[in-house]
Write a protein that holds these residues in place. Structure first.
Motif, PDB file in Angstrom:
ATOM      1  N   SER A  84       0.436  -1.822  -0.128  1.00 15.77           N
ATOM      2  CA  SER A  84       0.201   0.335   0.251  1.00 15.77           C
ATOM      3  C   SER A  84       1.154   1.070   0.043  1.00 15.77           C
ATOM      4  CB  SER A  84      -1.054  -0.505   1.580  1.00 15.77           C
ATOM      5  OG  SER A  84      -0.118   0.044   2.595  1.00 15.77           O
ATOM      6  N   TRP A  85       2.078   1.200   0.457  1.00 13.24           N
ATOM      7  CA  TRP A  85       3.181   2.389   0.182  1.00 13.24           C
ATOM      8  C   TRP A  85       3.379   2.560  -1.125  1.00 13.24           C
ATOM      9  CZ3 TRP A  85       7.274   1.572   4.067  1.00 13.24           C
ATOM     10  CH2 TRP A  85       6.080   1.560   5.878  1.00 13.24           C
ATOM     11  N   GLU A  86       3.765   1.731  -1.911  1.00  9.04           N
ATOM     12  CA  GLU A  86       3.236   2.516  -3.315  1.00  9.04           C
ATOM     13  C   GLU A  86       3.747   3.513  -4.152  1.00  9.04           C
ATOM     14  OE1 GLU A  86       5.916  -0.353  -5.638  1.00  9.04           O
ATOM     15  OE2 GLU A  86       6.007  -1.564  -4.218  1.00  9.04           O
ATOM     16  N   ASN A  87       4.380   3.798  -4.875  1.00 10.03           N
ATOM     17  CA  ASN A  87       4.061   5.251  -5.681  1.00 10.03           C
ATOM     18  C   ASN A  87       3.159   6.286  -4.596  1.00 10.03           C
ATOM     19  OD1 ASN A  87       4.408   6.411  -7.539  1.00 10.03           O
ATOM     20  ND2 ASN A  87       2.660   6.268  -8.676  1.00 10.03           N
ATOM     21  N   LYS A  88       3.795   6.251  -3.373  1.00 12.83           N
ATOM     22  CA  LYS A  88       3.394   7.366  -2.181  1.00 12.83           C
ATOM     23  C   LYS A  88       4.594   7.952  -1.807  1.00 12.83           C
ATOM     24  CE  LYS A  88      -0.996   5.116  -0.252  1.00 12.83           C
ATOM     25  NZ  LYS A  88      -1.157   4.742   1.288  1.00 12.83           N
ATOM     26  N   GLN A  97       2.709   3.621  11.329  1.00  6.07           N
ATOM     27  CA  GLN A  97       3.495   2.472  10.324  1.00  6.07           C
ATOM     28  C   GLN A  97       4.809   2.611  10.264  1.00  6.07           C
ATOM     29  OE1 GLN A  97       1.833   1.983   6.547  1.00  6.07           O
ATOM     30  NE2 GLN A  97      -0.935   2.540   7.470  1.00  6.07           N
ATOM     31  N   MET A  98       5.210   3.665   9.258  1.00  7.25           N
ATOM     32  CA  MET A  98       6.876   3.485   9.648  1.00  7.25           C
ATOM     33  C   MET A  98       7.560   3.235  10.724  1.00  7.25           C
ATOM     34  SD  MET A  98       7.595   4.713   6.431  1.00  7.25           S
ATOM     35  CE  MET A  98       9.447   5.356   7.207  1.00  7.25           C
ATOM     36  N   GLU A 100       6.316   0.834  13.365  1.00  5.72           N
ATOM     37  CA  GLU A 100       6.778  -0.480  13.377  1.00  5.72           C
ATOM     38  C   GLU A 100       7.392  -1.155  12.247  1.00  5.72           C
ATOM     39  OE1 GLU A 100       2.921  -3.910  13.274  1.00  5.72           O
ATOM     40  OE2 GLU A 100       1.828  -1.933  13.363  1.00  5.72           O
ATOM     41  N   TRP A 101       7.109  -0.636  10.519  1.00  2.55           N
ATOM     42  CA  TRP A 101       8.292  -1.409  10.476  1.00  2.55           C
ATOM     43  C   TRP A 101       9.133  -0.522  10.358  1.00  2.55           C
ATOM     44  CZ3 TRP A 101      11.054   1.283   5.712  1.00  2.55           C
ATOM     45  CH2 TRP A 101      12.197   0.297   4.944  1.00  2.55           C
ATOM     46  N   GLY A 102       9.967   0.395  11.180  1.00  5.41           N
ATOM     47  CA  GLY A 102      11.256   0.166  11.542  1.00  5.41           C
ATOM     48  C   GLY A 102      12.100   0.143  12.439  1.00  5.41           C
ATOM     49  N   LYS A 103      11.232  -0.977  13.347  1.00  2.00           N
ATOM     50  CA  LYS A 103      11.084  -1.976  14.553  1.00  2.00           C
ATOM     51  C   LYS A 103      12.395  -3.727  13.743  1.00  2.00           C
ATOM     52  CE  LYS A 103       8.263   0.167  17.946  1.00  2.00           C
ATOM     53  NZ  LYS A 103       6.904  -0.186  18.692  1.00  2.00           N
ATOM     54  N   ASP A 104      11.584  -3.629  13.020  1.00  2.00           N
ATOM     55  CA  ASP A 104      11.900  -4.901  12.822  1.00  2.00           C
ATOM     56  C   ASP A 104      11.118  -5.062  11.141  1.00  2.00           C
ATOM     57  OD1 ASP A 104      12.728  -7.848  12.205  1.00  2.00           O
ATOM     58  OD2 ASP A 104      10.933  -8.590  13.253  1.00  2.00           O
ATOM     59  N   TYR A 105      12.534  -4.148   9.735  1.00  2.00           N
ATOM     60  CA  TYR A 105      12.108  -4.051   8.598  1.00  2.00           C
ATOM     61  C   TYR A 105      12.296  -5.653   7.694  1.00  2.00           C
ATOM     62  CZ  TYR A 105      17.110  -3.250   8.345  1.00  2.00           C
ATOM     63  OH  TYR A 105      18.066  -2.848   8.198  1.00  2.00           O
ATOM     64  N   ASN A 107      11.484  -8.233   9.002  1.00  2.00           N
ATOM     65  CA  ASN A 107      10.235  -9.501   9.035  1.00  2.00           C
ATOM     66  C   ASN A 107       8.661  -8.985   8.896  1.00  2.00           C
ATOM     67  OD1 ASN A 107      11.139 -11.804  10.363  1.00  2.00           O
ATOM     68  ND2 ASN A 107      12.153 -10.395  11.847  1.00  2.00           N
ATOM     69  N   SER A 108       8.792  -7.280   9.251  1.00  2.00           N
ATOM     70  CA  SER A 108       7.857  -7.018   9.099  1.00  2.00           C
ATOM     71  C   SER A 108       6.914  -6.455   7.827  1.00  2.00           C
ATOM     72  CB  SER A 108       7.755  -5.551   9.629  1.00  2.00           C
ATOM     73  OG  SER A 108       6.707  -4.327   9.836  1.00  2.00           O
ATOM     74  N   LYS A 109       4.806  -6.408   7.031  1.00  7.44           N
ATOM     75  CA  LYS A 109       5.234  -5.884   6.566  1.00  7.44           C
ATOM     76  C   LYS A 109       3.955  -5.066   6.489  1.00  7.44           C
ATOM     77  CE  LYS A 109       5.083 -11.477   5.427  1.00  7.44           C
ATOM     78  NZ  LYS A 109       4.922 -12.571   4.805  1.00  7.44           N
ATOM     79  N   VAL A 110       4.318  -4.513   7.297  1.00  4.12           N
ATOM     80  CA  VAL A 110       2.798  -3.185   8.048  1.00  4.12           C
ATOM     81  C   VAL A 110       2.229  -2.585   6.839  1.00  4.12           C
ATOM     82  CG1 VAL A 110       4.227  -1.385   8.366  1.00  4.12           C
ATOM     83  CG2 VAL A 110       2.145  -1.699   9.415  1.00  4.12           C
ATOM     84  N   HIS A 111       3.249  -2.467   5.013  1.00  4.11           N
ATOM     85  CA  HIS A 111       2.942  -1.967   4.350  1.00  4.11           C
ATOM     86  C   HIS A 111       2.235  -3.021   3.387  1.00  4.11           C
ATOM     87  CE1 HIS A 111       5.687  -4.337   2.763  1.00  4.11           C
ATOM     88  NE2 HIS A 111       7.117  -3.449   3.630  1.00  4.11           N
ATOM     89  N   GLY A 112       1.727  -4.280   3.417  1.00  5.27           N
ATOM     90  CA  GLY A 112       0.972  -5.100   3.098  1.00  5.27           C
ATOM     91  C   GLY A 112       1.723  -5.723   1.899  1.00  5.27           C
ATOM     92  N   GLY A 113       2.518  -5.689   1.768  1.00  7.44           N
ATOM     93  CA  GLY A 113       3.901  -6.383   1.229  1.00  7.44           C
ATOM     94  C   GLY A 113       4.796  -6.723   1.490  1.00  7.44           C
ATOM     95  N   GLU A 114       5.602  -6.875   0.901  1.00 12.72           N
ATOM     96  CA  GLU A 114       6.640  -7.770   1.033  1.00 12.72           C
ATOM     97  C   GLU A 114       7.878  -7.355   2.267  1.00 12.72           C
ATOM     98  OE1 GLU A 114       8.762 -10.051  -2.299  1.00 12.72           O
ATOM     99  OE2 GLU A 114       8.914  -8.249  -2.217  1.00 12.72           O
ATOM    100  N   SER A 115       8.696  -8.811   3.327  1.00 17.00           N
ATOM    101  CA  SER A 115       9.436  -8.446   4.224  1.00 17.00           C
ATOM    102  C   SER A 115      10.293  -8.280   3.264  1.00 17.00           C
ATOM    103  CB  SER A 115       9.543  -8.804   5.548  1.00 17.00           C
ATOM    104  OG  SER A 115       9.219 -10.486   5.368  1.00 17.00           O
ATOM    105  N   MET A 116      11.771  -8.199   4.374  1.00 14.31           N
ATOM    106  CA  MET A 116      13.304  -8.235   3.717  1.00 14.31           C
ATOM    107  C   MET A 116      13.363 -10.291   2.906  1.00 14.31           C
ATOM    108  SD  MET A 116      14.102  -5.174   3.116  1.00 14.31           S
ATOM    109  CE  MET A 116      13.974  -3.460   3.206  1.00 14.31           C
ATOM    110  N   ILE A 117      12.971 -10.055   4.420  1.00 18.31           N
ATOM    111  CA  ILE A 117      12.731 -11.509   4.726  1.00 18.31           C
ATOM    112  C   ILE A 117      12.799 -12.340   3.362  1.00 18.31           C
ATOM    113  CG2 ILE A 117      12.680 -13.730   5.882  1.00 18.31           C
ATOM    114  CD1 ILE A 117      14.015 -12.334   6.913  1.00 18.31           C
TER     115      ILE A 117
END
Length: 195
Positions: A84-88, A97-98, A100-105, A107-117
């Motif tokens: 959901s962050w694409e093109n924003k 959201q940022m 939450e993602w920053g705490k564990d990027y 594994n996190s998929k807070v944006h509904g996409g992929e995690s780095m894993i």
């Protein structure tokens, strides 16, 4: 076996926009980057070309490979899916959201996409397949050129250098940057940052 991995040139996008898998064209500086990249890559009629299916990689790949070359597109070479962050604009993404993602990027998929894993798992599967198919001790002249994204390049370096994934994702990979890899065997390589 020599493998050259090239990051795409600058895409046509406004500064500060999140664009992992958003399909963007190359920006007006493409030709100057292309000239530099062409001067640093050696190819012949036997070179194997691979590319992310996103336009910013395909345009560069076709310009280097030539009109008659066989090019393999592989979705596993795409950048991280930011959902959901694409093109924003990064500044328009909710702060919670940022955080939450920053705490564990990794594994996190807070944006509904992929995690780095997730990204690393698909790149690892692709890399293992590539090496298994193309590495041959008797054929040191195999030449492979790959056009992809910073996240994919970092993941490959994580694999080859056996470095923690979190550290690999802190590596800077510039637009048009390239890594030349000489495979010594299926697990070991000499790595040179070319640009």
């Amino acid at each position: 076996m020599k493998i050259t991995i090239v990051r795409h040139t600058p895409p046509e996008v406004k500064e500060g926009v999140c664009y992992g898998q958003t399909d963007l064209h190359v920006d007006p500086t493409f030709k100057s980057h292309l000239d530099q990249i062409q001067s640093m890559i050696t190819t012949d009629e036997n070179t194997h070309f691979f590319t992310s299916p996103l336009t910013r990689c395909k345009v560069l790949c076709k310009a280097i490979a030539g009109a008659d070359a066989e090019i393999v597109e592989d979705d596993r070479l795409m950048e991280l899916d930011f959902g959901s962050w694409e093109n924003k604009k990064w500044s328009n993404i909710p702060a919670d959201q940022m955080q939450e993602w920053g705490k564990d990027y990794l594994n996190s998929k807070v944006h509904g996409g992929e995690s780095m894993i997730d990204l690393n798992e698909r790149v690892t599967a692709w890399w293992n397949e590539l090496i298994e198919k193309h590495y041959n001790e008797e054929d040191e002249d195999t030449n492979i050129v790959i056009f992809t994204h910073a996240g994919v390049i970092r993941s490959v370096l994580h694999i080859l250098l056996e470095m923690p994934l979190k550290k690999a994702f802190s590596l800077v990979v510039n637009y048009g940057g390239m890594v030349e890899i000489k495979m010594l065997d299926k697990q070991n390589a000499q790595i040179e940052f070319k640009r």
